[in-house]
Design a protein around this motif. Sequence first.
Motif, mmCIF file in Angstrom:
data_model
loop_
_atom_site.group_PDB
_atom_site.id
_atom_site.type_symbol
_atom_site.label_atom_id
_atom_site.label_comp_id
_atom_site.label_asym_id
_atom_site.label_seq_id
_atom_site.Cartn_x
_atom_site.Cartn_y
_atom_site.Cartn_z
ATOM 1 N N THR A 65 0.839 -1.199 0.000
ATOM 2 C CA THR A 65 0.000 0.000 0.000
ATOM 3 C C THR A 65 0.874 1.249 0.000
ATOM 4 O O THR A 65 1.858 1.315 0.739
ATOM 5 C CB THR A 65 -0.967 0.031 1.199
ATOM 6 N N PRO A 66 0.540 2.222 -0.837
ATOM 7 C CA PRO A 66 1.305 3.467 -0.813
ATOM 8 C C PRO A 66 0.935 4.345 0.383
ATOM 9 O O PRO A 66 1.624 5.314 0.669
ATOM 10 C CB PRO A 66 0.940 4.134 -2.138
ATOM 11 N N GLY A 67 -0.162 4.008 1.070
ATOM 12 C CA GLY A 67 -0.593 4.810 2.199
ATOM 13 C C GLY A 67 -1.093 6.164 1.766
ATOM 14 O O GLY A 67 -1.560 6.349 0.647
ATOM 15 N N THR A 68 -0.974 7.134 2.676
ATOM 16 C CA THR A 68 -1.472 8.482 2.428
ATOM 17 C C THR A 68 -0.356 9.467 2.087
ATOM 18 O O THR A 68 -0.618 10.613 1.810
ATOM 19 C CB THR A 68 -2.170 9.025 3.688
ATOM 20 N N LYS A 69 0.884 9.017 2.172
ATOM 21 C CA LYS A 69 2.089 9.850 2.012
ATOM 22 C C LYS A 69 2.342 10.729 3.236
ATOM 23 O O LYS A 69 3.172 11.624 3.207
ATOM 24 C CB LYS A 69 2.037 10.718 0.750
#
Length: 188
Positions: free
Chosen positions: A40-44
Amino acid sequence: SQTIPLVTTPAGWLGTIDLPRISPGSGAWRATDVADSVTTPGTKCEAVDLGNFPSATTRQQRTYLLRDDTAAPQSFGVDEAVYTFAKPDEAAAALATLSGNMDGCAARAATAQVTRTGDPSGSGAAASWVVVQRVDQQSATAKFRSAAVVSGTRLIYLVANPSDTFDFSDDAWHALTIRASQRVQQAP
């Protein structure tokens, strides 16, 4: 009265039955197999490598996608990442690090707006956020909903990609976070 949910397959993970529909009577959730890595790239805003969370002994992910809801944004879904640590205090420390990073994101990234929506557990063992990130030089933005909860030696991190017109309510997101912590307790 609240009861512990019946075990779903695979044990320890959210079942598609746990994820609420956004449009009443529309949509069906589908889940991927559990992967032994986190992509998952997540939310940054996490400011940690979600694919290699420090000190976690195992890292796994499952993705849930909503189908058959015409109001849903393309590829609308939820990523569930589960990190296992050697000791409960390591999981709690990981939550503290993640929470501090999320809460401080707007100070680090001028294009981020972060709103903490509360502690779904009511005990300090969880946190939930809405993140809006600017994604280009004009005004295009991406919205995320995320939550983290600790259960014993495990940290569960949830990330969704809603829009301004298609989103979980805070209450529904918090309930899903608590359900994830209940489910992980059912892992073998």
